[in-house]
Motif scaffolding. Structure first.
Motif, PDB file in Angstrom:
ATOM      1  N   SER A   1       0.821  -1.042   0.114  1.00 53.58           N
ATOM      2  CA  SER A   1       0.052   0.009  -0.004  1.00 53.58           C
ATOM      3  C   SER A   1       0.917   1.373   0.028  1.00 53.58           C
ATOM      4  O   SER A   1       0.620   2.312  -0.756  1.00 53.58           O
ATOM      5  CB  SER A   1      -1.046  -0.010   1.146  1.00 53.58           C
TER       6      SER A   1
ATOM      7  N   ARG B   1      -7.354  -5.023   4.108  1.00 50.19           N
ATOM      8  CA  ARG B   1      -6.742  -4.316   3.058  1.00 50.19           C
ATOM      9  C   ARG B   1      -7.548  -3.929   1.821  1.00 50.19           C
ATOM     10  O   ARG B   1      -6.938  -3.209   1.130  1.00 50.19           O
ATOM     11  CB  ARG B   1      -5.664  -5.452   2.864  1.00 50.19           C
ATOM     12  N   ASP B   2      -9.030  -4.397   2.049  1.00 49.64           N
ATOM     13  CA  ASP B   2      -9.601  -3.667   0.900  1.00 49.64           C
ATOM     14  C   ASP B   2     -10.870  -2.634   1.350  1.00 49.64           C
ATOM     15  O   ASP B   2     -11.619  -2.461   0.441  1.00 49.64           O
ATOM     16  CB  ASP B   2     -10.422  -4.991   0.644  1.00 49.64           C
TER      17      ASP B   2
ATOM     18  N   ASP C   1     -15.618   1.482   6.297  1.00 46.83           N
ATOM     19  CA  ASP C   1     -15.794   0.235   6.630  1.00 46.83           C
ATOM     20  C   ASP C   1     -16.543   0.018   7.945  1.00 46.83           C
ATOM     21  O   ASP C   1     -16.094   0.383   8.898  1.00 46.83           O
ATOM     22  CB  ASP C   1     -14.519  -0.236   6.839  1.00 46.83           C
TER      23      ASP C   1
ATOM     24  N   THR D   1      -4.383   3.160   1.299  1.00 52.26           N
ATOM     25  CA  THR D   1      -5.044   2.582   2.536  1.00 52.26           C
ATOM     26  C   THR D   1      -4.266   2.433   3.817  1.00 52.26           C
ATOM     27  O   THR D   1      -4.794   2.647   4.792  1.00 52.26           O
ATOM     28  CB  THR D   1      -5.490   0.954   1.905  1.00 52.26           C
TER      29      THR D   1
END
Length: 267
Positions: A85, A173-174, A180, A226
């Motif tokens: 990242s 990680r997504d 989130d 990220t």
């Protein structure tokens, strides 16, 4: 043993009955009532959790003692996803970040250190300021409350953990933390605090240079990548730019965007 002398190690060693009795004693000491007691269950509740209600506020019991706070950067190895990242998202973004991830992170994390802390009751939720930081401190004092010391804040957040975040060393990680809704930051920490749950939520301490809990959304809004979007939620993260903004002339009229987590002393 004085309640203020209750250490985290001793709290860990107590059986549920003894821990609940101490929690009720703490509630009685401050004129509150014990409203939550969850005995430690390794799979779901890492430590005994005790929540006391007083005057409409809920406070978690935070044992103290000799505690390690800050982050051991020398002993930390970024995960492959964190390195990727930083190298593929953060560096190409053109913000002038250095090539070494650890050197970049070192600017934002307090160093590992050992401190001696009293046990306290700390608010489960942060509260938005009703006035400037100086006046907010006076308002808390009038209620028998105070802001947390930086060491107290880090200890309460990490709850004895030596990991980067209070839930571990890694993160989804997504997804970035703001979008989130089911990530590890949405769940209470080991002692029952709702803490480091929103990168826009910056919390004051007794030290104007130590502002924790979030960066006001700087990394997310700035598109830093990220990993750097999650970094403001690290237990030892105290972004100096956020502190400078909050305490500077630009932040004087934006106190409602900053929070404080009231503390009750048990001494």
């Amino acid at each position: 043993m004085s309640l203020a002398d209750l250490s985290l190690d001793h709290w860990r060693s107590l059986d549920p009955g003894a821990a609940e009795r101490l929690a009720r004693e703490a509630a009685d000491r401050v004129g509150g009532r014990l409203v939550v007691f969850d005995a430690a269950r390794p799979a779901t509740v890492p430590l005994h959790r005790a929540v006391v209600e007083r005057d409409g506020r809920r406070f978690a019991l935070i044992p103290g003692g000799e505690a390690a706070v800050g982050f051991d950067l020398d002993g930390w190895s970024p995960s492959p996803g964190q390195l990727t990242s930083y190298r593929e998202e953060s560096l190409p973004a053109g913000f002038g970040f250095g090539a070494d991830l650890k050197e970049h992170v070192a600017r934002f994390l307090t160093p590992r250190r050992t401190v001696a802390l009293p046990a306290v009751l700390m608010a489960v939720e942060p509260e938005k300021l009703l006035d400037t930081p100086a006046v907010a401190g006076e308002l808390l004092a009038a209620e028998g409350l105070r802001p947390p010391h930086p060491d107290e804040w880090e200890h309460a957040c990490g709850a004895g953990s030596r990991t980067l975040f209070h839930w571990g060393d890694d993160h989804p990680r997504d997804a970035e933390p703001y979008g989130d809704s089911s990530g590890p930051h949405r769940f209470p920490n080991a002692l029952g605090l709702r803490v480091c749950f929103d990168v826009y939520e910056s919390e004051l301490t007794t030290d104007p240079a130590s502002v924790y809990g979030g960066d006001g959304g700087e990394a997310v809004c700035g598109g830093y990548g990220t990993f750097l979007a999650w970094l403001p939620l690290a237990t030892a993260n105290h972004n100096p730019d956020t502190a400078e903004f909050v305490n500077g002339a630009e932040g004087e009229d934006m106190f409602e965007d900053v929070s404080v987590r009231p503390v009750i002393d048990l001494a």
